[in-house]
Design an enzyme around this catalytic site. Structure first.
Site, PDB file in Angstrom:
ATOM      1  N   GLY A 158       1.224  -1.414   0.243  1.00 31.24           N
ATOM      2  CA  GLY A 158      -0.083   0.040   0.264  1.00 31.24           C
ATOM      3  C   GLY A 158       0.766   1.060   0.382  1.00 31.24           C
ATOM      4  O   GLY A 158       1.778   0.964  -0.584  1.00 31.24           O
ATOM      5  N   ILE A 160       2.535   2.836   2.361  1.00 35.22           N
ATOM      6  CA  ILE A 160       3.759   2.695   3.020  1.00 35.22           C
ATOM      7  C   ILE A 160       4.637   2.057   3.072  1.00 35.22           C
ATOM      8  O   ILE A 160       6.295   2.327   2.440  1.00 35.22           O
ATOM      9  CB  ILE A 160       3.160   2.418   4.298  1.00 35.22           C
ATOM     10  N   ARG A 180      -1.728  -8.486  -2.749  1.00 33.53           N
ATOM     11  CA  ARG A 180      -3.086  -8.644  -2.116  1.00 33.53           C
ATOM     12  C   ARG A 180      -3.295  -8.471  -4.307  1.00 33.53           C
ATOM     13  O   ARG A 180      -4.147  -9.161  -5.409  1.00 33.53           O
ATOM     14  CB  ARG A 180      -4.235  -8.872  -2.453  1.00 33.53           C
ATOM     15  N   THR A 239       7.083  -3.012  11.308  1.00 33.61           N
ATOM     16  CA  THR A 239       6.335  -1.539  11.148  1.00 33.61           C
ATOM     17  C   THR A 239       4.583  -1.795  11.080  1.00 33.61           C
ATOM     18  O   THR A 239       4.023  -0.200  11.356  1.00 33.61           O
ATOM     19  CB  THR A 239       6.467  -0.698  10.152  1.00 33.61           C
ATOM     20  N   ARG A 241       2.257  -4.775  12.292  1.00 36.62           N
ATOM     21  CA  ARG A 241       1.263  -5.280  13.803  1.00 36.62           C
ATOM     22  C   ARG A 241       1.420  -6.249  14.169  1.00 36.62           C
ATOM     23  O   ARG A 241       2.734  -7.456  13.014  1.00 36.62           O
ATOM     24  CB  ARG A 241      -0.695  -5.474  13.168  1.00 36.62           C
ATOM     25  N   GLU A 270       1.707  -6.337  22.400  1.00 37.99           N
ATOM     26  CA  GLU A 270       2.236  -5.208  23.165  1.00 37.99           C
ATOM     27  C   GLU A 270       1.476  -4.618  24.177  1.00 37.99           C
ATOM     28  O   GLU A 270       1.225  -4.369  23.999  1.00 37.99           O
ATOM     29  CB  GLU A 270       2.174  -3.584  21.949  1.00 37.99           C
ATOM     30  N   HIS A 288       7.624   1.143  18.972  1.00 35.35           N
ATOM     31  CA  HIS A 288       6.117   1.824  17.940  1.00 35.35           C
ATOM     32  C   HIS A 288       5.716   2.895  17.564  1.00 35.35           C
ATOM     33  O   HIS A 288       4.671   3.370  18.579  1.00 35.35           O
ATOM     34  CB  HIS A 288       5.106   0.726  19.356  1.00 35.35           C
ATOM     35  N   GLY A 290       6.196   4.086  14.195  1.00 38.96           N
ATOM     36  CA  GLY A 290       6.255   4.331  13.377  1.00 38.96           C
ATOM     37  C   GLY A 290       5.998   5.673  13.117  1.00 38.96           C
ATOM     38  O   GLY A 290       6.750   5.962  12.003  1.00 38.96           O
TER      39      GLY A 290
HETATM   40  C1  DGY Z   1      -1.521   3.386  13.090  1.00 37.53           C
HETATM   41  O1  DGY Z   1      -1.581   4.409  12.506  1.00 37.53           O
HETATM   42  O2  DGY Z   1      -2.200   2.015  12.771  1.00 37.53           O
HETATM   43  C2  DGY Z   1      -0.040   2.886  13.685  1.00 37.53           C
HETATM   44  O3  DGY Z   1       0.920   2.413  13.954  1.00 37.53           O
HETATM   45  C3  DGY Z   1       0.115   4.103  14.678  1.00 37.53           C
HETATM   46  O4  DGY Z   1       1.346   4.803  14.744  1.00 37.53           O
END
Ligand code: DGY
Length: 322
Positions: A158, A160, A180, A239, A241, A270, A288, A290
């Site tokens: 996607g 990111i 996908r 990065t 889940r 977590e 966490h 990101g």
């Molecule tokens: C999200 O937005 O899903 C990220 O994990 C937050 O940092």
């Protein structure tokens, strides 16, 4: 409603610009402590709420929704929404929104930073200096691996994933991905990206980055079997889940040399981290982070607030989920 102003419950601390937008249109009740809100307090406030702004640490499940009979919208301040029972919300006519786009660059930056950190052993270097261990420059001291000419395999292509690929290209990496659907022809051409099935990607890539959403289909996507199919010199970066990775299997793979190293921003349970990972020098572990820049968290809060404003004003959500 308070008078004719909607009541908006914010379940955790968010940047002020987000709160300001909400205060302009409604009565805002915001939890302002760093400790998580208690269920009793949350449910007391939800009882009269028209809208809720939630964090990824909130569970928006049947119990949450039972406590909020007038709820019209849940605006999650995160792009991931695995903390929300979207079907339950849909059944009750509650709109769910997330914050896509605004955290793409920050998260891709962090993924790239982790790739550099783990391949150049920066965590180990930092720990060495801080521990006071005597050292001096040495030809063979703490050698890592370069990225030039290496192959990055991105699982979940996607926004990111694409943003990470662009960064990795600048470091001389070639790009493979598993997704996908294929990326657009323009992006594929720009990145010279090759779409692979999961097994081929795992078998052939030097660095494997997880950038897919968490769902029942991606639970433990990386388990003992998939780790065994990776190259022994490969690196895993997560990065996305935590529960996409079987953390116990990963710790074992790192210990016995099934793969070379891993860098994790997210964890299966977590904020707990599997104890076996903590002692491993070939595991980079960060909490966490990101989206953790001032600009990004502010943009996330304002987008979540704008979603609430849109829905309670009778319009359509800006970034609805589903
Ligand atoms: C999200 O937005 O899903 C990220 O994990 C937050 O940092």
């Amino acid at each position: 409603m308070t008078g004719n102003r909607p009541k908006i419950v914010v379940t955790g601390r968010i940047p002020e610009p987000g709160l300001d937008r909400l205060r302009a249109i409604g009565e805002v009740w915001a939890w302002s402590d760093d400790q998580p809100i208690s269920i009793d307090v949350r449910d007391r406030e939800l009882a009269t709420a028209d809208a809720a702004v939630t964090l990824l640490t909130d569970r928006v499940d049947e119990a949450f929704l039972d406590a909020a009979p007038n709820l019209r919208v849940v605006a999650n301040v995160a792009v991931g929404f695995n903390n929300i029972d979207v079907d339950a919300c849909r059944r009750r006519g509650v709109i769910v929104t997330n914050t896509p786009g605004v955290l793409t660059d920050a998260t891709a930056d962090l993924a790239m930073a982790l790739i550099l950190m783990v391949t150049r052993r920066l965590g180990e270097g930092e720990r060495l200096i801080r521990s006071g261990t005597p050292w001096q420059w040495g030809m063979f001291m703490m050698l890592g691996t370069g990225l030039q000419g290496r192959r990055l395999g991105i699982i979940g292509m996607g926004g990111i994933g694409v943003a990470l690929a662009r960064r990795a290209r600048a470091f001389g990496m070639s790009i493979a991905y598993h997704n996908r659907s294929a990326v657009s022809a323009d992006i594929a051409a720009e990145l010279e990206a090759e779409r692979l099935d999961l097994d081929t990607l795992l078998r052939t890539c030097d660095v494997v980055s997880l950038n897919c959403p968490y769902s029942p289909e991606t639970h433990h996507l990386i388990d003992a079997r998939s780790l065994a199919s990776m190259r022994r010199d490969a690196v895993l970066v997560n990065t996305a889940r935590g529960p996409i990775v079987d953390e116990a299997a990963l710790a074992m793979a790192l210990r016995d040399g099934t793969i070379a190293a891993a860098a994790l921003d997210v964890f299966e349970n977590e904020p707990s981290v599997h104890p076996d990972l903590l002692g491993l020098d070939n595991a980079v572990l960060v909490p966490h982070l990101g989206s953790a820049t001032i600009e990004t968290r502010t943009a996330m809060a304002t987008l979540a607030a704008d979603n609430v404003v849109a829905v309670v004003s009778g319009g359509s959500a800006i970034t609805p989920v589903g």
